[in-house]
Design a protein around this motif. Structure first.
Motif, mmCIF file in Angstrom:
data_model
loop_
_atom_site.group_PDB
_atom_site.id
_atom_site.type_symbol
_atom_site.label_atom_id
_atom_site.label_comp_id
_atom_site.label_asym_id
_atom_site.label_seq_id
_atom_site.Cartn_x
_atom_site.Cartn_y
_atom_site.Cartn_z
ATOM 1 N N ARG A 55 -6.687 -1.922 48.215
ATOM 2 C CA ARG A 55 -6.449 -3.320 48.153
ATOM 3 C C ARG A 55 -5.806 -3.780 49.149
ATOM 4 N N ARG A 90 -11.832 4.119 39.988
ATOM 5 C CA ARG A 90 -12.112 4.118 41.099
ATOM 6 C C ARG A 90 -13.231 5.288 41.236
ATOM 7 N N SER A 110 -18.506 -1.523 41.881
ATOM 8 C CA SER A 110 -16.998 -1.910 42.453
ATOM 9 C C SER A 110 -16.207 -2.557 41.332
ATOM 10 N N ARG A 154 -12.259 -3.966 40.021
ATOM 11 C CA ARG A 154 -11.026 -4.460 40.197
ATOM 12 C C ARG A 154 -10.335 -4.156 38.967
ATOM 13 N N GLU A 208 -7.043 -5.221 36.752
ATOM 14 C CA GLU A 208 -5.836 -5.995 36.819
ATOM 15 C C GLU A 208 -5.001 -5.667 35.587
ATOM 16 N N GLN A 229 -17.823 -7.634 42.976
ATOM 17 C CA GLN A 229 -16.951 -6.904 42.554
ATOM 18 C C GLN A 229 -16.543 -7.224 40.950
ATOM 19 N N ARG A 262 -14.557 -7.139 37.292
ATOM 20 C CA ARG A 262 -13.288 -7.265 36.926
ATOM 21 C C ARG A 262 -12.855 -6.637 35.651
#
Lengths: 120, 479
Positions: free
Chosen positions: B31, B298, B307, B309, B311, B357, B359
């Motif tokens: 990132r 990942r 893809s 992300r 958090e 992407q 989330r």
């Protein structure tokens, strides 16, 4: 007789202590620090007779530590114990005021050779 | 050799800790590919393992870490840039190191697995890079600025240099000015700016740095490592003590002996506090389980061509270790599900007007005497209409019963044994047998799980688990 061993790896500090014993320095008192900033503090409070210091450490690396010590007028004998054994590194160490640089992996003999002139 | 076993076991513990950090650092690095702080930390970990191998005579481990160290030092010095392929091969290196360490732990030796292929690939990347990157070798001054403003990793509770200085009498205005100068691009360390401004002496700065180091050190010195088995044994003893305490209290009541009664009361109080104290020793931040999830996500993304992300919020929330162990698998399963079934393929997301992407949000917090964990994604969501139809076709419900279910109840159908909604069976999440197992495992430790979803917007799974074992009936700790 008191020696400060500064290295961010607990295991490496252990190995350095063991090598000290094997090199015949069984009676020295050893204090430890996990980075340069910690070492600064230990040097101020414990007043060791020698500092054995890693080069690459978090927060403050060994060279910064040595430079800071000398800038503050502290002339405690200082030697590096590091895998950064290139001639460039050795020169930097020497210019900053280090007495010796022991390259990893080291032997008790290497310790004896480097420490004898300092500690007798 | 004298003391060698101890060194090896210490090496295993230290390397394990470092490797967990390494996984997280490498994923985080994707990132912020330029982060020198992350790169330095990653480099140091590999460097330390390699350096120690030289003493312990672990040749394979040394060769794997040696070539990686060279790669990482080029990355750190800006002579190479991180690509996803490079991250993948570095993560493979971490896995190789991990299995080598596991073999050392089990058998005392590195075992017979051959890693020369991996070393070869790492070498190829390295030599490839050497050919290209001959020009720009501006080696940045190693760790410049560490003296002035030690950059603490985010979230680490450590006093900032500025705070320490203000505590020691520096005016807030002077500090604000100096910080503003840094904001505006002044690259001097904070301490240097203050000295140059004439509002602090270099002595004061050094002293403040020392105090700052001291605060950090006392935190590290104030803790010890304890074997979990020992804690479990203590837990059991506390349990016994409490049973005995109750017996004594009953005895004191029947004997009507006021002195015995007082002593029993005191014992009652003390053992209560002891129980609480022992409970606290068993607490761990939930981060210890979450930490592994970004890597998992990942790897899944690479497999699925997606893809996502990750958090997190509230990763310091503390939970009893046994409970954490128990939610580890369900959490992993839920995260797999999110990535596999929840988040759509990038093309589908873009067509639906979402960012390519996905989330995945992990949240943990204390509420109502419980730990709440939320796993939410911004994927396709679950359609209650589809669930009703599915339940009918599986013979779980009659059409009328299904139609009478509210949307919330319909969503809960996913927790029923044998219920699967994924149209395609993938080898990532299997056949969807998971959700009922997730529910069973969480209920087993006295927790509850629920799901909320909006079609097209995403799904949130909420888990509530007890903070400690205290409220759990049954012998969870007694093995």
């Amino acid at each position: 007789m008191k020696i400060l061993v500064a290295d961010d790896s607990r295991v490496m500090r252990h190995i350095v202590k063991r090598t000290l014993r094997q090199a015949g320095y069984a009676d020295v008192q050893v204090c430890e620090a996990g980075n340069g900033l910690e070492a600064l503090e230990v040097i101020a409070t414990e007043a060791p007779d020698l500092v054995l210091c890693d080069w690459n450490m978090p927060k403050m690396n060994g060279l910064d530590l040595l430079t800071t010590l000398r800038a503050r007028g502290r002339d405690v004998p200082f030697g590096f114990v590091t895998s950064e054994g290139s001639s460039e590194m050795r020169e930097k160490a020497q210019n900053a005021g280090a007495l010796f640089l022991i390259a990893k992996p080291f032997t008790p003999d290497a310790f004896r050779e480097a420490l004898e002139p300092v500690l007798g | 050799m004298e003391g060698m076993d101890e060194i090896v076991s210490e090496f295993l513990v230290e390397s394990q800790e470092n490797l967990d950090q390494l996984d997280q650092d490498l994923v985080a690095l994707e990132r912020e590919p330029g982060s020198r702080e992350l790169l330095s930390s990653i480099f140091r970990t590999v460097h330390t393992i390699k350096g120690t191998c030289g003493f312990l005579d672990f040749g394979t481990l040394e060769s794997v870490t040696h070539v990686s160290e060279s790669l990482l030092s080029r990355l750190r010095d800006g002579e190479m840039t991180l690509t996803p392929q490079l991250t993948t091969v570095l993560l493979e290196m971490v896995d190789a190191v991990r299995s080598l360490l596991a073999s050392i732990e089990q058998s005392g030796s590195e075992g017979n697995d051959d890693y020369s292929e991996l070393v070869g690939r790492l070498n190829a990347v390295l030599t490839g890079a050497r050919g290209e990157a001959a020009v720009d070798t501006t080696s940045h001054d190693d760790q410049a600025g560490t003296l002035g403003m030690p950059t603490a990793p985010e979230g680490e509770a450590e006093p900032r240099l500025g705070e320490v200085l203000v505590e020691r009498g520096l005016s807030m205005d002077h500090l604000t000015l100096a910080l503003a100068a840094q904001e505006l691009g002044d690259r001097r360390p904070l301490g240097q700016i203050l000295v140059d401004d004439g509002v602090a002496t270099s002595n004061e700065i050094t002293e403040a740095l020392r105090a700052q180091g001291l605060a950090r050190r006392s935190a590290a010195d104030g803790s010890v490592r304890v074997d979990v088995d020992l804690l479990d044994a203590l837990m059991n003893l506390v349990g016994e003590l409490i049973l005995t305490r109750i017996e004594l209290l009953e005895l004191a009541m029947t004997r009507q002996d006021s002195e015995l009664q007082r002593t029993a009361d005191r014992l009652n109080m003390i053992s209560g506090e002891l129980e609480e104290g022992v409970m606290r020793t068993r607490m761990q931040p939930i981060d210890s389980v979450w930490g592994k999830l970004p890597r998992l996500v990942r790897d899944l993304c690479v497999t699925l061509g997606k893809s996502v992300r990750v958090e997190t919020a509230g990763s310091h929330t503390e939970v009893d270790k046994t409970i954490l162990e128990a939610v580890k698998d369900p959490l992993t399963h839920l995260v797999r599900n999110c990535v596999d079934h929840g988040v759509e393929q990038p093309a589908i997301r873009v067509a639906a007007g979402k960012p390519a992407q996905g989330r995945l949000m992990l949240r943990a917090f204390h509420a109502g005497g419980q730990v709440n964990i939320e796993i939410s994604d911004d994927g396709a969501g679950i359609d209650p209409v589809g669930l009703r139809t599915k339940a009918v076709s599986l013979g779980m419900l009659t059409r009328e019963a299904a139609d009478q279910l509210g949307d919330r109840e319909a969503l809960r159908l996913i927790f029923h044994p044998g219920f699967t909604t994924a149209t395609a069976v993938t080898n990532v999440s299997g056949r969807g047998v998971g959700m009922d197992v997730v529910r069973t495992n969480i209920e087993k430790i006295g927790g509850a799980v629920d799901v909320a979803s909006v079609v097209g917007q995403g799904t949130t799974v909420r888990i509530k688990i007890p903070v400690t074992l205290a409220n759990i009936p049954g012998p969870l700790v007694v093995r």
